[in-house]
Write a protein that holds these residues in place. Structure first.
Motif, PDB file in Angstrom:
ATOM      1  N   LYS A  62       2.595   9.072  -4.579  1.00 23.51           N
ATOM      2  CA  LYS A  62       1.318   8.397  -4.672  1.00 23.51           C
ATOM      3  C   LYS A  62       0.487   9.074  -5.757  1.00 23.51           C
ATOM      4  O   LYS A  62       0.371  10.298  -5.791  1.00 23.51           O
ATOM      5  N   LYS A 101       2.999   3.807  -1.588  1.00 21.04           N
ATOM      6  CA  LYS A 101       3.308   4.250  -2.942  1.00 21.04           C
ATOM      7  C   LYS A 101       4.364   5.354  -2.965  1.00 21.04           C
ATOM      8  O   LYS A 101       4.847   5.732  -4.031  1.00 21.04           O
ATOM      9  N   THR A 146       0.812  -1.217   0.000  1.00 26.51           N
ATOM     10  CA  THR A 146       0.000   0.000   0.000  1.00 26.51           C
ATOM     11  C   THR A 146       0.845   1.268   0.000  1.00 26.51           C
ATOM     12  O   THR A 146       0.318   2.353  -0.206  1.00 26.51           O
TER      13      THR A 146
END
Length: 300
Positions: free
Chosen positions: A263, A194, A192
């Motif tokens: 992200k 990024k 998860t």
């Protein structure tokens, strides 16, 4: 003749005695194996990759039964296998965060300077012996694919840009690529996560800019601007504490050389507004005229 017969009989008797002794010893000194260990071994994928930190699937099964490893310790099996192991152990599997490999380098053929042409065995470890490889940056990915050769899951590949990339969907975090990379530029990160540092250079800023367009210059602005204290500068290179990082992208936007991967932020799609037709314009004009026309007062 008697000597031969006596020898055969003696050896037979000795063999019988030794066999009986071993049979008795095996029962008396037998180590009982927990049946759960065998059941866990059966549900494990059997890859024997060592990504769990134990010698094969049987080693992990024994460690789980002994309480030395978690039920979700198999990176290859994932949540599905963890649930089965947990059921055997009679505990909750827990929602573990899946880790994946990441290559900390963006020194593509376009960004990084090549100091020489490497002609030899297509192996990164061999190239390191030959003056550290062909790249000007001594920390950069050489793109010779040693990491791809050791990966059993085809989760890492050499792109057309000349450096290694990870297919996160296939990665099992077995760490084989990490162990094989002579430049030590591959690590694990939560799937998860990024936001990560996309460079491994510890050189000073001036030296970095002369070798790579997108290398980290060690300015420390990312660490200073992080509102959560998630970045620390170590030997001219920022290190992210993934537990503290909120993926706000502030460090990404502040980095002057774009050495931090950010992200992806989904932008809102603009709402399409249909242009009025000629008929719509006529109707609008008539409506406006009717609204402004004075109304005659009725005589009482």
């Amino acid at each position: 003749m008697d000597i031969i017969i006596n020898s055969v009989v003696s050896l037979s008797l000795m063999g019988f005695v030794f066999a009986a002794g071993l049979a008795i010893a095996s029962k008396k000194f037998a180590v009982e194996i927990d049946e759960r260990q065998e059941k866990i071994t059966e549900v494990l994928p059997g890859a024997n990759c060592g990504g769990c930190g134990f010698p094969g699937c049987a080693g992990l099964a024994a460690a789980v039964v002994e309480g030395k490893a978690p039920v979700n310790g198999c990176p290859v099996g994932g949540a599905a296998v963890a649930a089965k192991v947990a059921a055997i152990m009679g505990v909750e599997a827990g929602a573990g965060v899946r880790n994946v490999a990441v290559v900390h380098c963006n020194g593509t053929s376009e960004n990084a300077v090549e100091k020489a042409s490497y002609i030899g065995i297509a192996d990164c470890r061999a190239a390191v012996i030959a003056q550290g490889g062909s790249k000007g940056c001594r920390y950069g990915c050489m793109g010779l694919g040693t990491c791809t050769k050791v990966c059993k899951f085809d989760a890492i590949y050499i792109g057309t840009d000349g450096i290694a990339h990870v297919d996160e969907a296939k990665c099992t975090s077995c760490k084989k690529c990490i162990e094989a990379c002579p430049k030590a530029i591959i690590s694990l990160k939560p799937e998860t996560q990024k936001v990560y540092i996309n460079c491994s250079s510890h050189d000073r800023g001036k030296d970095v800019t002369s070798l790579c367009k997108v290398g980290c210059i060690g300015c420390g602005i990312c660490a200073k601007s992080c509102p959560f204290g998630a970045i620390e500068m170590l030997n001219n290179l920022p290190v992210i504490d993934y537990e503290k990082c909120k993926q706000c992208n502030i460090c990404v936007n502040k980095c002057p050389t774009h050495a931090i991967k950010g992200k992806e932020i989904k932008k809102k799609q603009p709402v399409a507004v249909e242009k009025p037709t000629a008929e719509d314009k006529v109707i609008a004009a008539e409506t406006k005229a009717d609204a402004t026309e004075p109304v005659a007062e009725k005589e009482m």
